[in-house]
Design a protein around this motif. Structure first.
Motif, mmCIF file in Angstrom:
data_model
loop_
_atom_site.group_PDB
_atom_site.id
_atom_site.type_symbol
_atom_site.label_atom_id
_atom_site.label_comp_id
_atom_site.label_asym_id
_atom_site.label_seq_id
_atom_site.Cartn_x
_atom_site.Cartn_y
_atom_site.Cartn_z
ATOM 1 N N UNK A 212 44.143 48.467 70.820
ATOM 2 C CA UNK A 212 45.007 47.277 70.320
ATOM 3 C C UNK A 212 44.625 46.116 71.024
ATOM 4 N N UNK A 213 44.613 44.914 70.765
ATOM 5 C CA UNK A 213 44.099 43.614 71.354
ATOM 6 C C UNK A 213 45.177 42.353 70.768
ATOM 7 N N UNK A 214 45.078 41.536 72.002
ATOM 8 C CA UNK A 214 45.921 40.124 71.537
ATOM 9 C C UNK A 214 45.093 38.911 72.079
ATOM 10 N N UNK A 215 45.262 37.983 71.500
ATOM 11 C CA UNK A 215 44.803 36.741 71.575
ATOM 12 C C UNK A 215 45.747 35.727 71.720
ATOM 13 N N UNK A 235 56.289 55.491 66.527
ATOM 14 C CA UNK A 235 56.645 53.939 67.025
ATOM 15 C C UNK A 235 56.776 53.926 68.290
ATOM 16 N N UNK A 236 56.179 52.662 68.864
ATOM 17 C CA UNK A 236 56.152 52.354 70.265
ATOM 18 C C UNK A 236 56.264 50.913 70.390
ATOM 19 N N UNK A 237 57.057 50.480 71.368
ATOM 20 C CA UNK A 237 56.861 48.972 71.666
ATOM 21 C C UNK A 237 55.849 48.755 72.544
ATOM 22 N N UNK A 238 55.184 47.556 72.275
ATOM 23 C CA UNK A 238 54.080 47.140 72.933
ATOM 24 C C UNK A 238 54.144 45.695 73.498
ATOM 25 N N UNK A 239 53.785 45.496 74.900
ATOM 26 C CA UNK A 239 53.971 44.187 75.483
ATOM 27 C C UNK A 239 52.678 43.811 75.778
ATOM 28 N N UNK A 240 52.407 42.413 75.195
ATOM 29 C CA UNK A 240 51.146 41.522 75.538
ATOM 30 C C UNK A 240 51.508 40.255 76.361
ATOM 31 N N UNK A 241 50.421 39.751 77.221
ATOM 32 C CA UNK A 241 50.373 38.500 77.770
ATOM 33 C C UNK A 241 49.154 37.919 77.912
ATOM 34 N N UNK A 242 49.155 36.665 78.450
ATOM 35 C CA UNK A 242 47.579 36.195 78.608
ATOM 36 C C UNK A 242 46.640 37.079 79.430
ATOM 37 N N UNK A 243 47.362 37.857 80.338
ATOM 38 C CA UNK A 243 46.390 38.570 81.201
ATOM 39 C C UNK A 243 46.492 39.957 80.782
ATOM 40 N N UNK A 244 47.439 40.341 80.023
ATOM 41 C CA UNK A 244 47.490 42.008 79.651
ATOM 42 C C UNK A 244 47.279 41.616 78.112
#
Length: 677
Positions: A212-215, A235-244
């Motif tokens: 999984x990826x995030x921009x 089902x799983x909750x995912x957290x993203x940020x600019x660094x992660x």
């Protein structure tokens, strides 16, 4: 011209003059002026003939101008239309095509690329794949010795093949990328990749790996979910940020029901997300309730053993165990098929048990096989023993009936080493591959199969088949084609079902960007391939309940049909052979996935790096005003005057033959006119 040839020509001139003077001047009492004319004509004739016999060679120097090439390569994939850049591309191509200054300076060639590279400027923006490294690989073969600056119109997003920046370096031409997109970064969640096995076994669990990826710049919280039908099973909750900005999930799902199971993975979009197409991916797993166990029996160590194990186990429904004859005999009931590699007397008890229980087998007989032992124990074939070996190439038998042969280039494969001498069959058999010695075809089988009293056997007469798998990879950059050939053979030998007159080859599931091809073979009542049959496939969409029909097309020794235009859904099909009045049914899934819609932006940084490393210039599609002037004014791209030096023989000079004919004709006419004949 060499000095030696020049001396021969001088001698020829002296000799021709001497003969002419001797014939007309010596004791001549005729008119002096007429005699001089005759001497000259005879000299011209003889000297021309002597020069033709000497046949001197002259150097010719031709000068010509060669304009530089201008290659315009255009991305014809559907991602261009998805990014709404298709009209801009068409306008730019039209402008380049109509630019008189460009046409005066360059020889312009247009190429479109997607799955294939075509020498055309006709654009549809409908290709399902973008194979950019193939573009540079093919262009490097065409323009490897010329100057060919290349205008590369693309979003830079590749969906298939190797990294195109490596292929671009081998192309070694200045690149002028025209970037289809902008530099704006949008918030985007994406299922980058799903790694799933093709098969799973009933009442077991199968692994799934999700990348999984995030921009984006802000922190986001989302959920990764997997559905089977309408039922959420993960089902799983995912957290993203600019660094992660990425995460890898490894999970296991249960396989509780046999058959093809279709799953949907969803990464829930956030509120301001522009592209949600790449948040969903479908995948399919075929759940099987049994596994075919195959014993690979040998007393030798040989690379062929590894080849059989790797090739057969490429299908996860097969498991191969390498055992010795006594161990195989003790576990006789555990295996459905036995591969007997180069048998010797230690195989006797095992082979007797296989014959008694009518267990299917494949025998590999080559240079280390005890042929005396095989002649003694075999009921269906006998070897002519010469104690000599020979290298045999394979030649495909297009009339082979038991199963559909994979379309491999067998004639490009290395020869197999085998025993020299004929094999005499006492029972009916089918030749899979014939022996070929150098370029001479024979009727001797290299690989044969036969079926007697419900027992199926195969006989391969050669070793070093591991080289075939390696050569197949060299030819196609993949082991898949060769492994399918072995899989079809193993499937036939491991089964005891009655032979079908209609055989169909297809996948249980296809990705949305994958070609959906089916192949079929149909045989008459004598199991001879019937090339006059009419095959029709009736395809029913299980969701919309609509039904369509398609006709198969005969290609080589198989019928083919292309179903790639069908939308993603679950299908039931029925193939009907009209003349033979036989049919076969099945199901397949087309998964909803378009690789070209997974990108929200152009790959700007990669295209700019491509221009910099090739000493070119990059442009955004909205700012290409200076492109033509940059190409026209670049001093590296100039018309070059070239010379071509060639050696021409005087015998090719037709005017010399004309001189001989003219001088002889004039001499005859003057002699006749003056009464000298």
């Amino acid at each position: 011209m060499p000095l030696e040839t020049l001396i021969y020509i001088i001698i020829a001139g002296i000799l021709a003059l001497f003969i002419a003077l001797f014939q007309y001047k010596y004791k001549s009492k005729g008119h002096q002026t007429l005699t001089k004319v005759f001497v000259f004509l005879r000299f011209a004739t003889l000297f021309s003939i002597f020069v033709l016999l000497i046949n001197p060679k002259f150097e010719q120097l031709k000068l010509y101008n060669e304009k530089p090439n201008l290659v315009i390569a255009i991305d014809n994939s559907s991602s261009v239309k998805y990014l709404k850049q298709d009209h801009h591309v068409l306008d730019l191509v039209k402008r380049l095509k109509n630019n008189a200054a460009l046409k005066e300076k360059f020889d312009i060639a247009f190429y479109s690329f997607g799955k294939k590279v075509l020498n055309t400027d006709t654009l549809t923006f409908s290709e399902r794949e973008t194979h950019i490294d193939k573009l540079f690989s093919q262009l490097s073969q065409v323009y490897n010795t010329t100057i060919a600056p290349t205008v590369f119109i693309s979003d830079g997003n590749q969906t298939y093949g190797n990294d195109y920046s490596i292929a671009a370096k081998t192309y070694n031409q200045p690149l002028y990328p025209v970037i289809l997109g902008d530099t704006i970064t949008y918030t985007d969640l994406k299922i980058q990749q799903l790694n799933v096995n093709k098969y799973a076994y009933l009442k077991n669990e199968f692994p799934v790996e999700a990348l999984l990826s995030y921009s984006g710049n802000s922190e986001v919280h989302t959920a990764f979910e997997i559905y089977l039908g309408n039922t959420k099973i993960y089902n799983k909750t995912i957290h993203f940020s600019k660094t992660k900005n990425s995460e890898i999930l490894n999970l296991s799902l249960p396989a509780n029901q046999a058959g093809v199971r279709t799953y949907k993975a969803v990464l829930q979009p956030v509120s301001n997300e522009k592209n949600t197409v790449n948040n969903t991916k479908n995948f399919a797993v075929e759940v099987i309730d049994q596994k075919t166990k195959i014993a690979l029996v040998s007393t030798l160590l040989h690379p062929d053993l590894g080849m059989f194990k790797k090739s057969i186990e490429s299908n996860e429904q097969r498991a191969v165990t390498i055992v010795k004859p006594q161990e195989a005999l003790e576990k006789l009931q555990e295996f459905q098929l036995f591969i007997l590699y180069q048998p010797n007397p230690s195989f006797e008890n095992l082979m007797s048990a296989l014959n008694n229980q009518k267990t299917n087998s494949l025998t590999v007989a080559a240079t280390k096989t005890d042929l005396h032992f095989l002649n003694r124990i075999s009921e269906h074939y006998q070897f002519e023993i010469t104690n000599q070996t020979e290298d045999f190439q394979a030649e495909r038998n297009i009339n082979y009936a038991p199963f559909l042969l994979e379309n491999l280039d067998f004639e490009s494969f290395p020869p197999l080493k085998s025993n020299y001498g004929a094999v005499l069959f006492s029972s009916a058999y089918e030749t899979l591959l014939n022996k070929k010695v150098n370029t001479v075809s024979t009727t001797e089988p290299l690989w044969a199969t036969f079926e007697i009293n419900g027992k199926r056997e195969g006989l391969l007469l050669g070793e070093n088949i591991w080289q075939w798998r390696a050569q197949s990879f060299v030819n196609t950059k993949s082991f898949a084609n060769f492994d399918r050939f072995i899989e079809n053979l193993i499937q036939y030998l491991a089964s005891s079902k009655q032979r079908d007159r209609l055989n169909i080859t297809y996948e249980a599931s296809y990705n949305g960007n994958q070609s959906v091809m089916m192949e079929a073979q149909v045989f008459d009542k004598n199991y001879v391939f019937d090339a006059r049959e009419r095959l029709t496939i009736y395809v029913k969409d299980e969701l919309s309940k609509t039904e369509k029909s398609f006709s198969f097309v005969l290609k080589n020794n198989a019928y083919q049909v292309d179903l790639s235009n069908l939308p993603a859904s679950q299908y039931h099909f029925r193939v009907v052979a009209e003349q033979g009045n036989i049919s076969k049914s099945g199901t397949f899934h087309i998964l909803d996935y378009n690789a070209e819609q997974q990108f929200l932006n152009a790959n700007v940084s990669k295209l700019q790096q491509l221009a910099m490393s090739s000493q070119g210039t990059s442009y955004f599609i909205a700012r290409t005003e200076s492109l033509e002037n940059d190409l026209i004014n670049d001093s590296r791209f100039q018309t070059i005057q070239k010379s071509q030096k060639s050696n021409t023989s005087l015998i090719d000079w037709k005017y010399l033959l004309f001189i001989i004919a003219l001088s002889l004709s004039l001499e005859w006419f003057l002699r006749k006119y003056n009464g000298l004949i």
